[in-house]
Enzyme design. Structure first.
Site, PDB file in Angstrom:
ATOM      1  N   HIS A  60       0.860  -1.179   0.000  1.00  0.00           N
ATOM      2  CA  HIS A  60       0.000   0.000   0.000  1.00  0.00           C
ATOM      3  C   HIS A  60       0.899   1.232   0.000  1.00  0.00           C
ATOM      4  O   HIS A  60       2.032   1.193   0.505  1.00  0.00           O
ATOM      5  CB  HIS A  60      -0.883   0.023   1.240  1.00  0.00           C
ATOM      6  CG  HIS A  60      -1.932  -1.033   1.265  1.00  0.00           C
ATOM      7  ND1 HIS A  60      -3.012  -0.972   2.113  1.00  0.00           N
ATOM      8  CD2 HIS A  60      -2.086  -2.183   0.550  1.00  0.00           C
ATOM      9  CE1 HIS A  60      -3.787  -2.027   1.925  1.00  0.00           C
ATOM     10  NE2 HIS A  60      -3.239  -2.771   0.989  1.00  0.00           N
ATOM     11  N   GLU A  62       0.929   3.834   1.808  1.00  0.00           N
ATOM     12  CA  GLU A  62       1.380   4.206   3.150  1.00  0.00           C
ATOM     13  C   GLU A  62       2.540   3.339   3.613  1.00  0.00           C
ATOM     14  O   GLU A  62       3.521   3.832   4.175  1.00  0.00           O
ATOM     15  CB  GLU A  62       0.243   4.065   4.176  1.00  0.00           C
ATOM     16  CG  GLU A  62      -0.988   4.883   3.873  1.00  0.00           C
ATOM     17  CD  GLU A  62      -2.067   4.091   3.155  1.00  0.00           C
ATOM     18  OE1 GLU A  62      -1.759   3.434   2.129  1.00  0.00           O
ATOM     19  OE2 GLU A  62      -3.218   4.118   3.605  1.00  0.00           O
ATOM     20  N   CYS A  90      -6.095   1.726   5.969  1.00  0.00           N
ATOM     21  CA  CYS A  90      -6.687   0.463   6.419  1.00  0.00           C
ATOM     22  C   CYS A  90      -6.054   0.068   7.754  1.00  0.00           C
ATOM     23  O   CYS A  90      -5.162   0.742   8.262  1.00  0.00           O
ATOM     24  CB  CYS A  90      -6.447  -0.625   5.371  1.00  0.00           C
ATOM     25  SG  CYS A  90      -4.724  -1.160   5.255  1.00  0.00           S
ATOM     26  N   CYS A  93      -2.206  -0.518   7.588  1.00  0.00           N
ATOM     27  CA  CYS A  93      -1.458   0.730   7.502  1.00  0.00           C
ATOM     28  C   CYS A  93      -1.553   1.515   8.801  1.00  0.00           C
ATOM     29  O   CYS A  93      -0.566   2.127   9.230  1.00  0.00           O
ATOM     30  CB  CYS A  93      -1.956   1.554   6.319  1.00  0.00           C
ATOM     31  SG  CYS A  93      -1.582   0.761   4.729  1.00  0.00           S
TER      32      CYS A  93
END
Length: 156
Positions: A60, A62, A90, A93
């Site tokens: 991701h 992040e 999420c 993260c």
């Protein structure tokens, strides 16, 4: 490997960087989420989702900027760093944000289905959360939502 020096630029806008990374992710066929990690006005890292490209479910935006930021600073603690991301983080993260000890998280669009900051488990509000950053959501929300809607509409 030597730690990289943060990039300093007087007109650096972390939101522009995050959105540019989100658009680049969309162009690669990735869900258009982008992130920028800043410290004291210096860019530590910027990335877009690379889940498909890297064949890595943890890639991701992040996570990528947290990893790159830690390497750039030569530390697993990113105290004093601020994360700008185009979608509410999420749970995975949010956990990484907490463990990295980020100072602030700014996100654009909320994610009622997969978000974990203002939705779902509300990770930073849990008693098991070791560090909760300051959180500011809804910044450039309509721009991020339009980008996401357009991406998914084109796939249907």
């Amino acid at each position: 490997m030597d730690a990289m020096e943060p990039i300093q630029h007087p007109v650096l806008d972390p939101w522009d960087l995050a959105f540019a990374q989100a658009r680049a992710a969309a162009a690669r066929g990735e869900v258009p989420v982008g992130a920028a990690l800043m410290r004291g006005g210096a860019l530590l890292a910027a990335a877009g989702n690379r889940i498909l490209a890297d064949r890595d479910p943890t890639a991701h935006a992040e996570m990528l900027v947290i990893r790159a930021g830690a390497q750039a600073l030569g530390s697993e603690r990113l105290s004093g760093c601020d994360l700008y991301v185009t979608l509410e983080p999420c749970c995975m993260c949010a956990g990484a944000i907490s463990f990295a000890r980020l100072r602030r998280v700014y996100f654009a669009a909320p994610d009622p289905k997969g978000g974990a900051v203002e939705h779902g488990p509300r990770y930073f509000a849990q008693p098991t959360c070791h560090h909760a950053p300051e959180v500011y959501g809804g910044i450039r929300e309509s721009e991020a939502a339009d980008l996401l809607r357009g991406f998914f509409k084109a796939r249907r």
